[in-house]
Structures are given as C-alpha cells and as structure tokens.
Design a protein around this motif. Structure first.
Motif, mmCIF file in Angstrom:
data_model
loop_
_atom_site.group_PDB
_atom_site.id
_atom_site.type_symbol
_atom_site.label_atom_id
_atom_site.label_comp_id
_atom_site.label_asym_id
_atom_site.label_seq_id
_atom_site.Cartn_x
_atom_site.Cartn_y
_atom_site.Cartn_z
ATOM 1 N N LEU A 1 -33.745 -3.728 24.627
ATOM 2 C CA LEU A 1 -32.266 -3.716 24.819
ATOM 3 C C LEU A 1 -31.740 -3.389 23.409
ATOM 4 N N ALA A 2 -32.117 -4.011 22.556
ATOM 5 C CA ALA A 2 -31.756 -4.010 21.027
ATOM 6 C C ALA A 2 -31.785 -2.343 20.867
ATOM 7 N N THR A 3 -32.915 -1.659 20.966
ATOM 8 C CA THR A 3 -33.126 -0.295 20.636
ATOM 9 C C THR A 3 -32.145 0.619 21.521
ATOM 10 N N PHE A 4 -31.967 0.088 22.804
ATOM 11 C CA PHE A 4 -31.053 0.966 23.889
ATOM 12 C C PHE A 4 -29.804 0.852 23.289
ATOM 13 N N TYR A 5 -29.245 -0.204 22.732
ATOM 14 C CA TYR A 5 -27.868 -0.570 22.477
ATOM 15 C C TYR A 5 -27.605 0.245 21.055
ATOM 16 N N ALA A 6 -28.664 0.270 20.117
ATOM 17 C CA ALA A 6 -28.451 0.673 18.931
ATOM 18 C C ALA A 6 -28.472 2.369 19.237
ATOM 19 N N VAL A 7 -29.152 3.031 20.051
ATOM 20 C CA VAL A 7 -29.086 4.388 20.352
ATOM 21 C C VAL A 7 -27.798 4.613 21.139
#
Length: 400
Positions: A125-131
């Motif tokens: 979720l953190a990676t998706f949100y950052a992208v």
C-alpha cells in the motif's frame, strides 16, 4: 541507530526512506532532522504567500478563484501534516519502538506469518501510494508545460502570447518583480510541488504502516484465542494449577498483548487526530470548489475540465485511503471477541474464563481513529461525507 536497525532497514525500508527525506525519522539526531525538515517545510509553506497574494492583489475572475483555492487548501493541509508529525516525534518513536518489541515477542511461525502478511500488505500500500502521488505531482507540473507546447496548434494563439504565470503549476503573484525573476519563481513553484508530494507520502505511509501493524497484532491475538481449549476435549481437567494450565497461560499472554495493542492504537489516534481534523475539513472544501469549477466549465473545452476533475478525484482518493485504513482498525479490533466466541472456552478452567471475560469486555469498545475526537473515520462516515459533498454540488447546479 542502536537497537532499531531491524525496524528501519529490513521490514520498513520504504517507510524509513520517506521519513528520512523530510527529517521525520525519529532515530536521527535533532540536528540532522532539522537539516532535512527546514528547507522542505520552507518550500512547502512559503508557496502559500504568493498564492494568497494572487487572490488579494491580482486581477482575477471567479474561475481563477475556484482554480486557486484548492491548491491553497492543499498547501495548508500538507504543511500542517509535516509540522504536526515533526512536533510529535516522540510519539512516532514510541510507536516504532512498540513495533520492534512486538516483532521480538512473536514466538511461533504462525504468528510470524500473520504479522509478515500484514506488514507486506502495508508495504504494498505504501509503495502504491508513493507511486500514485509522484505520478499526480508529475502531471500537476507537466499540465501547464503541455498546454504551452500545444499552443502552436491552437487557433490564433502562440506561445509568446501565453502569460508566463499560466505556465506555472500554481497561480501566484510576486508583485512588480515577477517578470524580472521568472526562473527563480519557477524553481520555487516546482520545488513546492515536489515537497508536497514527499511530505504527504511520508506522513500517510507512516499511518498505513502503523494501522497494518495493529491489525496484525489483533490477528495474532485472535488466532491464539480461537485455539484455546481446542485439544482439551478428552483430557479436560478443571482442577489444574496455574503452572500446568496451558490455556490460562495463553489467555494471560493474549490479555497482555491485547492491552498493549490497544495502547498502540491510542498512540496512532493521538498522533493523527489533529491531522485528520484539518485534512477532512479542508479536503471537503477543496472537493466542493473543484466540483463547482467542473460544473461551471461543462460548456467549455475538455482542457478546462481536466484540471479540476483530476484534483477532485485525487482529493477523494486521498480521503478514502484514510477512512479505509481506519475501517481496518475498527474491524480487526473486534476480532478477539469473535475468536473467543468460536473457541472451546467451555473446556478451560475457571481462572482462564475470567481472563477471557476481561478481553470480551474490552472488545465491546473497538479501537477507532477520529478527526479531532469528533468524527470516527470509517467507510460509513466516508459515504456520508461523499453524499454531503455531492448534495452541495447538486444544489449549486440547480441554482445555475
């Protein structure tokens, strides 16, 4: 960082990276944190001054006001986010310390798998949100540039006839020296966009990580409680002493863990309640203004609608992720109650049942995240907020 390498370097590398960039990683020295925090916060907050000047002294239309106001509100939201987290660095450190202790306390492979599953979900979720936020920031920066490059294809319009101010990502006013310092002004605007994206990513993925860890601990407690008394049908003995009463020992461990994870959830709520109070109110105002701008430009070209629609959708997604994760905490905090109901508690001793009753009693009040201790964040409350926003837009549309 003595004793906390596991938290930052192995399981939460993305979190550590984005907390380090704005100076929010609590295990660094105050000097190192300020070196990162001060310039990023300066770029984030200082863009608010020319934005307000644009509204106050600029020659603007109603469309300009609706286009400028959401950006101003976003600047206030992101600036308040990083400031609140920076001022509550000890709370962030306390939460990360609890995470480290919880990882050291897991005993079985099943518990490790459960906690790893929730941690991995939080990382995804953190990676998706950052992208997602980086792409949104790039589109926000590229929009005026693309409009300028496409100017030659527009009838009776050339690049030189487009004011330089309209080529910037923000509507800003720098007074009479505007044309004299075009490039420093452009650098200021682009740096503000970059700082906004890094700030909101850092603060929000910290929130997602903490929520998912709390959910993982509730899952571990639920798994242990559900298996209490499971293999005691044939050799059940109500007269066992405390030393040999395995169900009692596991229930006692669950009770201690349950109290700790409840305290952990209270730390999360205390850390983010003010952020969500500012975030919720200003985001809803920004969504309404963006929606009104869309309604006002329905008869115009697609270029005039694309900008406010993008901002409107981005703000709704931003709000939804906050409410969605809070719903996770609400659901998982009552998991121990459901697990006790499914367990063979009737094959446990009297002292074990008393502990189970204590856990049942506490789960009647689920852990929750609030906005300023006023609104409980959940999917239901998000639907109410969205319905209210759409009602305002419908009313405005009927008045046109």
């Amino acid at each position: 960082m003595t004793g906390k390498k596991d938290v930052g370097q192995n399981r939460y590398a993305v979190l550590r990276l984005y907390l380090t960039i704005p100076g929010l990683w609590p295990y660094h020295s105050l000097r190192d944190r300020c070196i990162c925090f001060v310039p990023l916060f300066a770029f984030c907050f200082s863009i608010l001054i020319p934005q307000i000047l644009y509204l106050v002294i600029g020659s603007i239309t109603l469309d300009d006001v609706f286009e400028c106001m959401p950006a101003i509100l976003i600047t206030i939201i992101f600036s308040s986010k990083i400031l609140i987290i920076m001022l509550n660095g000890e709370k962030v450190k306390t939460c990360l310390n609890i995470i480290q202790k919880d990882w050291l306390s897991v005993n079985t492979n099943v518990e490790k798998i459960i906690l790893q599953r929730h941690t991995r979900y939080g990382q995804y979720l953190a990676t998706f949100y950052a992208v997602y936020m980086h792409i949104t920031a790039c589109l926000f920066v590229l929009k005026p540039i693309m409009l300028t490059l496409m100017a030659d294809n527009t009838v009776n319009v050339t690049k030189s006839s487009i004011p330089f101010a309209s080529r910037l990502p923000y509507r800003v006013e720098y007074g009479q020296s505007f044309n004299q310092y075009l490039y420093p002004i452009a650098v200021h605007c682009y740096a503000a966009v970059i700082s906004h994206s890094f700030i909101t990513i850092a603060v929000d993925i910290l929130y997602y990580t903490l929520i998912q860890h709390a959910c993982g601990m509730f899952s571990i407690i639920g798994h242990t409680l559900e298996n209490i008394g499971k293999n005691s049908e044939d050799n059940f003995d109500a007269t066992l002493d405390k030393v040999t009463d395995d169900s009692y020992s596991r229930a006692l461990q669950c009770l201690r863990r349950h109290l700790l994870v409840i305290k952990f959830a209270e730390h999360i709520e205390s850390l983010y309640t003010k952020i969500f109070l500012v975030n919720l109110n200003l985001n809803m105002i920004g969504c309404s203004l963006s929606g009104i701008q869309v309604l006002m430009n329905l008869d115009k070209s697609a270029n005039d609608i694309a900008g406010p629609v993008t901002i409107y959708v981005a703000q709704l997604i931003h709000l939804f992720l906050h409410f969605w994760q809070a719903q996770f905490l609400l659901d998982y905090s009552v998991l121990p109650y459901e697990s006790i109901c499914r367990a063979n508690w009737y094959y446990t001793s009297q002292r074990c049942r008393k502990l189970l009753l204590l856990i049942l009693n506490r789960t009647t009040s689920p852990c929750k995240i609030t906005a300023g201790k006023i609104i409980i964040l959940s999917i239901e409350s998000f639907a109410t907020v969205l319905k209210t926003s759409l009602s305002y837009l419908t009313m405005f549309r009927s008045l046109q």
